[in-house]
Write a protein that holds these residues in place. Structure first.
Motif, PDB file in Angstrom:
ATOM      1  N   ARG A 144      23.119   3.678 -27.585  1.00 42.32           N
ATOM      2  CA  ARG A 144      24.117   4.754 -27.536  1.00 42.32           C
ATOM      3  C   ARG A 144      24.491   5.067 -26.087  1.00 42.32           C
ATOM      4  NH1 ARG A 144      21.676   8.397 -30.689  1.00 42.32           N
ATOM      5  NH2 ARG A 144      20.570   9.322 -28.942  1.00 42.32           N
ATOM      6  N   ASP A 145      23.500   5.188 -25.212  1.00 38.08           N
ATOM      7  CA  ASP A 145      23.757   5.476 -23.799  1.00 38.08           C
ATOM      8  C   ASP A 145      24.557   4.362 -23.126  1.00 38.08           C
ATOM      9  OD1 ASP A 145      22.352   7.825 -24.138  1.00 38.08           O
ATOM     10  OD2 ASP A 145      20.552   7.145 -23.061  1.00 38.08           O
ATOM     11  N   GLN A 146      24.297   3.128 -23.540  1.00 36.06           N
ATOM     12  CA  GLN A 146      24.998   1.978 -22.947  1.00 36.06           C
ATOM     13  C   GLN A 146      26.304   1.643 -23.683  1.00 36.06           C
ATOM     14  OE1 GLN A 146      22.107  -1.204 -22.943  1.00 36.06           O
ATOM     15  NE2 GLN A 146      20.665  -0.021 -21.724  1.00 36.06           N
ATOM     16  N   LYS A 147      26.616   2.440 -24.721  1.00 40.52           N
ATOM     17  CA  LYS A 147      27.822   2.237 -25.539  1.00 40.52           C
ATOM     18  C   LYS A 147      27.919   0.802 -26.058  1.00 40.52           C
ATOM     19  CE  LYS A 147      30.563   5.848 -23.246  1.00 40.52           C
ATOM     20  NZ  LYS A 147      30.027   6.931 -23.941  1.00 40.52           N
ATOM     21  N   LYS A 148      26.811   0.327 -26.606  1.00 39.93           N
ATOM     22  CA  LYS A 148      26.762  -1.034 -27.145  1.00 39.93           C
ATOM     23  C   LYS A 148      27.149  -1.024 -28.622  1.00 39.93           C
ATOM     24  CE  LYS A 148      23.697  -4.017 -25.402  1.00 39.93           C
ATOM     25  NZ  LYS A 148      22.371  -4.641 -25.224  1.00 39.93           N
ATOM     26  N   GLY A 149      27.824  -2.083 -29.049  1.00 39.95           N
ATOM     27  CA  GLY A 149      28.140  -2.270 -30.463  1.00 39.95           C
ATOM     28  C   GLY A 149      28.919  -1.113 -31.040  1.00 39.95           C
ATOM     29  N   ILE A 150      28.431  -0.577 -32.138  1.00 40.97           N
ATOM     30  CA  ILE A 150      29.139   0.517 -32.827  1.00 40.97           C
ATOM     31  C   ILE A 150      29.219   1.778 -31.972  1.00 40.97           C
ATOM     32  CG2 ILE A 150      28.750  -0.289 -35.185  1.00 40.97           C
ATOM     33  CD1 ILE A 150      26.307   1.494 -35.393  1.00 40.97           C
TER      34      ILE A 150
END
Length: 171
Positions: A144-150
């Motif tokens: 979530r912090d790295q804005k990965k994937g979804i």
């Protein structure tokens, strides 16, 4: 004397519990982002929940000043496809933890030494299913912090999406 007896009993119960721990090995077929078929046995990946195959998510396609354009995509299908590529031609080992109400085995599965369940969450392809386990919460926060994937866009949590779909279906 009592300590020795206690230790012997403890070792005996540890041995019995490890004998009953079940593992499965083989080449998996991906059913969806959190379900595999291994040796004709359906396996639900423990502690995670992935978007459903028909679930749509949104990711930013274009942004300029205050103008943002989000694009819909089938995030569940994307998760399944990436999992297929990750597991292609790889033997996996699954540690069975139980069985769910649909008679699927619930398991933590490994490709070599990589925890597949954790990999899905780390890549932002699935979320930690905290209702059942907090084991993968840290990896979810990282994704979530790295804005990965979804996490790069907007989506409904898979359990919320299923609820909405079921409401629409039965109304």
């Amino acid at each position: 004397m009592q300590k020795k007896i206690f230790l012997k009993i403890l070792v005996f119960f540890f041995f019995i519990s490890s004998v009953n721990a079940t593992t499965l090995e083989g080449f998996a077929k991906v059913i969806d982002g959190d379900t595999l078929r291994l040796n004709d046995i359906k396996i639900r990946l423990y502690g995670i929940d992935a978007p459903e195959v028909n679930q749509k998510c949104y990711k930013q396609f274009f942004s300029f000043n205050l103008l943002n354009y989000n694009k819909k995509y089938y995030c569940g299908k994307e998760t399944s496809n990436k999992l297929k590529v990750f597991l292609k031609n790889s033997k996996i080992v699954c540690q069975i933890k139980g069985q769910d109400r649909y008679k699927r085995k619930i398991a933590i599965c490994f490709k070599n030494s990589i925890d597949i369940n954790a990999w899905l969450v780390k890549e932002g392809l699935a979320v930690a299913y905290k209702k059942y386990s907090k084991r993968y919460s840290y990896f979810e926060k990282q994704a979530r912090d790295q804005k990965k994937g979804i996490w790069a866009g907007q989506f409904d949590m898979p359990w919320d999406w299923r609820k909405k779909k079921n409401k629409l279906w039965f109304n």
